[in-house]
Design an enzyme around this catalytic site. Structure first.
Site, PDB file in Angstrom:
ATOM      1  N   CYS A  67       0.892  -1.264  -0.051  1.00  0.00           N
ATOM      2  CA  CYS A  67      -0.054  -0.063   0.086  1.00  0.00           C
ATOM      3  C   CYS A  67       0.784   1.335  -0.191  1.00  0.00           C
ATOM      4  O   CYS A  67       1.832   1.412   0.665  1.00  0.00           O
ATOM      5  CB  CYS A  67      -0.897   0.036   1.489  1.00  0.00           C
ATOM      6  SG  CYS A  67      -2.248   1.459   1.281  1.00  0.00           S
ATOM      7  N   CYS A  71       0.268   5.023   6.887  1.00  0.00           N
ATOM      8  CA  CYS A  71      -0.417   4.640   8.201  1.00  0.00           C
ATOM      9  C   CYS A  71       0.673   3.892   9.166  1.00  0.00           C
ATOM     10  O   CYS A  71       1.106   2.855   8.924  1.00  0.00           O
ATOM     11  CB  CYS A  71      -1.623   4.101   8.089  1.00  0.00           C
ATOM     12  SG  CYS A  71      -2.436   4.489   6.768  1.00  0.00           S
ATOM     13  N   CYS A  74       0.166   0.250  10.345  1.00  0.00           N
ATOM     14  CA  CYS A  74      -0.395  -0.810   9.455  1.00  0.00           C
ATOM     15  C   CYS A  74       0.712  -1.598   8.898  1.00  0.00           C
ATOM     16  O   CYS A  74       1.783  -1.281   8.153  1.00  0.00           O
ATOM     17  CB  CYS A  74      -1.064   0.090   8.396  1.00  0.00           C
ATOM     18  SG  CYS A  74      -1.826  -1.323   7.154  1.00  0.00           S
ATOM     19  N   CYS A 111     -16.628  -8.848   5.385  1.00  0.00           N
ATOM     20  CA  CYS A 111     -16.153  -7.681   5.016  1.00  0.00           C
ATOM     21  C   CYS A 111     -14.473  -7.726   4.318  1.00  0.00           C
ATOM     22  O   CYS A 111     -13.841  -8.367   4.689  1.00  0.00           O
ATOM     23  CB  CYS A 111     -15.865  -6.809   6.437  1.00  0.00           C
ATOM     24  SG  CYS A 111     -14.912  -5.362   6.101  1.00  0.00           S
ATOM     25  N   CYS A 142     -19.556  -5.837   3.468  1.00  0.00           N
ATOM     26  CA  CYS A 142     -18.991  -4.784   3.923  1.00  0.00           C
ATOM     27  C   CYS A 142     -17.759  -4.699   3.039  1.00  0.00           C
ATOM     28  O   CYS A 142     -17.260  -5.711   2.541  1.00  0.00           O
ATOM     29  CB  CYS A 142     -18.693  -4.896   5.428  1.00  0.00           C
ATOM     30  SG  CYS A 142     -17.708  -3.328   5.917  1.00  0.00           S
ATOM     31  N   CYS A 202     -19.565   2.133   8.449  1.00  0.00           N
ATOM     32  CA  CYS A 202     -18.740   1.542   9.488  1.00  0.00           C
ATOM     33  C   CYS A 202     -17.511   2.277   9.762  1.00  0.00           C
ATOM     34  O   CYS A 202     -16.654   2.356   8.879  1.00  0.00           O
ATOM     35  CB  CYS A 202     -18.583   0.177   9.108  1.00  0.00           C
ATOM     36  SG  CYS A 202     -17.471  -0.617  10.381  1.00  0.00           S
ATOM     37  N   ARG A 274     -18.110  -2.516  17.738  1.00  0.00           N
ATOM     38  CA  ARG A 274     -17.449  -3.963  17.478  1.00  0.00           C
ATOM     39  C   ARG A 274     -16.152  -3.868  18.291  1.00  0.00           C
ATOM     40  O   ARG A 274     -15.218  -2.736  18.229  1.00  0.00           O
ATOM     41  CB  ARG A 274     -17.247  -3.963  16.016  1.00  0.00           C
ATOM     42  CG  ARG A 274     -16.513  -5.364  15.786  1.00  0.00           C
ATOM     43  CD  ARG A 274     -16.209  -5.532  14.365  1.00  0.00           C
ATOM     44  NE  ARG A 274     -17.621  -5.676  13.861  1.00  0.00           N
ATOM     45  CZ  ARG A 274     -18.039  -4.651  12.872  1.00  0.00           C
ATOM     46  NH1 ARG A 274     -17.118  -4.050  12.254  1.00  0.00           N
ATOM     47  NH2 ARG A 274     -19.119  -4.784  12.340  1.00  0.00           N
TER      48      ARG A 274
END
Ligand code: SAM
Ligand code: DTB
Ligand code: SF4
Length: 329
Positions: A67, A71, A74, A111, A142, A202, A274
């Site tokens: 990616c 972040c 991550c 998801c 999702c 979400c 969640r």
């Protein structure tokens, strides 16, 4: 809860008819004696939900690693050496097989996550196909694919997507310290597009990144004060992955995590809150506290996106010990 108790007077969150929140009020909640806070949250939880029922969602990383974003939490960012093997977008047939397994194991929502800054239109076509086929199995769908344009959000809606996950992760102020390749406003923009085209939102965050209690309060205020607060609010405990900048961050007091769940429940009474990443490292007792404080959804399945999760067998035995039933629809 009256307007005066809740803070800012007459303004209300339009869909849920709940008061707008401010940071001082949420901070005051976070600072309550633990028993007072959890009692308050649990009472609100019972007004809106069966306290012994928990919804199960299963995650699948449909496009892993490499990616371009940075972040700091991550493992999928190309900038960090985390040992993750980058993979192309999965074949739709394989996604559908994983969804069938998730349904067999009791999940009601599937998801699909992709390590993209934003999807390319060509990639979106495959995701649209996957959404249609996963829905046809009888699962809620999702997706979490990064930033969307208004048109891409509409395409996902037309495909039948039920939820879009797009986390704000922390306060606007702290966000700048953990992500430099996009802004908080970029996140809010995508959330607007998703909401405007009628997909359920979400959106939640991560605890344990070195943020302060004020940052946690600010995140909750931002979520609760969205024009319509999210239907689903994932609260993740940071999974510390070697190679990421946040590996080795000081771990927060576990009770602070429970407190954050409690304030999410109080400020967004009708949302599914969640208990998300990090359960694998939590004791059963801590998870039980989270359920009591108002968490009523988990990620079920042996993997999150790239990291491990509690096993299905362990969750089944925990639910049995607590008298919790998985939600069936
Ligand atoms: N790339 C898309 C995006 O960032 O929106 C979708 C996938 S991204 C992995 C989805 C969410 O996973 C992030 O927003 C973050 O909240 C969560 N996440 C990622 N790594 C995590 C970690 N190590 N611990 C806890 N949550 C994490
Ligand atoms: C969310 O709030 N947590 C999930 C999901 N939404 C996409 C992701 C957790 C990822 C944990 C790290 C990993 O497995 O890569
Ligand atoms: Fe990429 Fe999403 Fe990970 Fe950020 S959180 S590096 S955008 S996959």
């Amino acid at each position: 809860m009256t307007d005066t108790e809740s803070g800012t007077g007459r303004s209300r969150n339009s869909k849920h008819d709940t008061p707008l929140w401010d940071e001082d009020k949420v901070l005051a909640l976070l600072e309550l004696p633990f028993n007072d806070l959890i009692f308050k949250a649990h009472a609100i939880h019972r007004q809106h939900f069966d306290a012994n029922e928990v919804q199960l969602s299963t995650l699948l990383s449909i496009k892993t690693g490499a990616c371009p974003e940075d972040c700091a939490y991550c493992p999928q960012s190309a900038r960090y050496q985390t040992g993750i093997k980058a993979e192309q977008l999965m074949a739709v047939d394989d996604i559908v097989t994983a969804a069938k397994n998730a349904k067999r194991d009791g999940a009601t929502r599937f998801c699909m996550g992709a390590a993209w800054r934003n999807p390319k239109d060509r990639d979106l076509e495959a995701v649209v196909e996957a959404i249609k086929r996963v829905k046809a199995i009888g699962l809620e769908t999702c997706a979490t694919l990064g930033m969307l344009t208004a048109d891409q959000a509409r395409q996902l809606k037309i495909a039948g997507l039920d939820y879009y996950n797009h986390n704000l992760d922390s306060s606007a102020a702290f966000y700048r310290e953990i992500v430099s390749t996009r802004s908080y406003d970029d996140r809010l923009q995508t959330l607007d597009f998703v909401r405007d085209c009628g997909i359920s939102v979400c959106c939640g965050g991560i605890i344990g990144m070195g943020e302060t209690r004020i940052d946690r309060a600010s995140l909750v205020v931002t979520l609760a004060n969205l024009p319509v607060y999210p239907e689903s609010v994932p609260i993740n405990m940071l999974v510390q992955v070697p190679g990421t900048p946040l590996h080795g961050a000081e771990k927060p007091d576990a009770f602070e995590f429970v407190r954050t769940i409690a304030v999410a429940r109080i400020t967004m009474p009708k949302a599914y809150v969640r208990l998300s990443a990090g359960r694998d490292e939590m004791s059963d007792e801590l998870q039980a506290w989270c359920f009591f404080a108002g968490a009523n959804s988990i990620f079920s399945g042996e993997k999150l996106l790239t990291t491990g999760n509690a096993t299905v067998a362990h969750d089944q035995s925990l639910f049995e010990r607590l008298g919790i039933r998985p939600q069936t629809e």
